[in-house]
Design a protein around this motif. Structure first.
Motif, mmCIF file in Angstrom:
data_model
loop_
_atom_site.group_PDB
_atom_site.id
_atom_site.type_symbol
_atom_site.label_atom_id
_atom_site.label_comp_id
_atom_site.label_asym_id
_atom_site.label_seq_id
_atom_site.Cartn_x
_atom_site.Cartn_y
_atom_site.Cartn_z
ATOM 1 N N TYR A 50 -33.936 -134.926 83.221
ATOM 2 C CA TYR A 50 -35.077 -135.589 82.591
ATOM 3 C C TYR A 50 -34.650 -136.894 81.923
ATOM 4 N N SER A 51 -33.580 -136.830 81.136
ATOM 5 C CA SER A 51 -33.103 -138.024 80.406
ATOM 6 C C SER A 51 -32.636 -139.113 81.359
ATOM 7 N N LYS A 66 -35.718 -140.668 83.118
ATOM 8 C CA LYS A 66 -36.478 -141.444 82.131
ATOM 9 C C LYS A 66 -35.760 -142.753 81.812
ATOM 10 N N SER A 67 -34.431 -142.708 81.648
ATOM 11 C CA SER A 67 -33.692 -143.942 81.344
ATOM 12 C C SER A 67 -33.664 -144.892 82.541
ATOM 13 N N SER A 95 -43.415 -143.135 86.238
ATOM 14 C CA SER A 95 -44.113 -141.911 85.884
ATOM 15 C C SER A 95 -45.454 -141.802 86.596
ATOM 16 N N SER A 101 -49.003 -137.845 85.015
ATOM 17 C CA SER A 101 -48.222 -138.702 84.136
ATOM 18 C C SER A 101 -48.935 -140.015 83.874
ATOM 19 N N ALA A 140 -44.155 -142.532 80.330
ATOM 20 C CA ALA A 140 -42.840 -141.938 80.545
ATOM 21 C C ALA A 140 -42.679 -140.653 79.759
ATOM 22 N N SER A 141 -43.423 -140.477 78.676
ATOM 23 C CA SER A 141 -43.298 -139.253 77.893
ATOM 24 C C SER A 141 -43.802 -138.041 78.677
ATOM 25 N N LEU A 178 -43.167 -137.611 81.943
ATOM 26 C CA LEU A 178 -42.370 -137.598 83.159
ATOM 27 C C LEU A 178 -42.159 -136.179 83.671
#
Length: 167
Positions: free
Chosen positions: A25-26, A29-30, A58, A64, A67-68, A70
């Motif tokens: 996930y991280s 997202k990055s 996203s 989606s 991005a929160s 995702l």
């Protein structure tokens, strides 16, 4: 960590799986929101180690809007002995959101690689991130039912605020 449900099954989820989900996930997202730099070089494509492009934004995921929200998803592997399902590890799935097709060749190759080291690990199901299960998730679930008639679905909500969590 094990939890029993009315079905009489016991599920054991090893910490490595939670770490894998969090990392996946991280990382995605990055990649979607790289840090701002002073160079004019465009960011590199979001490629996985196997050369497959991950979700570019996203908006690729039906639920989606930022991005929160995702959504990432992967296969979970482990063993089932009787009424106990033990999930030991996971690996990313390649799923085409436009055609709703699971990349079977990729899935089989990853399973083959794991079988060389972990003879008794099987594809038990899959995971995704999000606040709740979505209708879209059924497409992935149905695709995995061809491999495992009762796949396990693990949902991790990365937006839970621990300060407001009920025990």
């Amino acid at each position: 960590m094990a939890e029993s449900f009315s079905s009489g099954l016991t599920f054991k989820l090893h910490p490595l799986v939670i770490v894998n989900i969090s990392d996946h996930y991280s990382r995605v997202k990055s990649q979607m929101h790289p840090p701002v730099t002073n160079t004019s070089t465009p960011p590199a494509p979001n490629n996985t180690a196997d050369g497959a492009v991950e979700a570019a934004s996203s908006s690729s995921f039906p639920d989606s809007s930022s991005a929160s929200c995702l959504r990432v998803f992967s296969c979970v592997i482990g063993v089932q002995k009787g009424r106990t399902v033990e999930i030991f590890n996971s690996f990313e799935l390649l799923y085409n959101l436009a055609t709703h097709c699971l990349d079977r060749a990729f899935l089989e190759k990853k399973q083959e690689l794991y079988k060389k080291v972990f003879l008794y690990f099987y594809r038990l199901g899959w995971y995704s991130t999000g606040t709740d299960a979505q209708e879209f998730d059924m497409n992935i679930h149905k695709a995995l039912m061809d491999i495992n008639e009762s796949p396990v679905y693990v949902l991790l909500n990365p937006l839970i605020n621990v300060a407001h969590r009920e025990f």
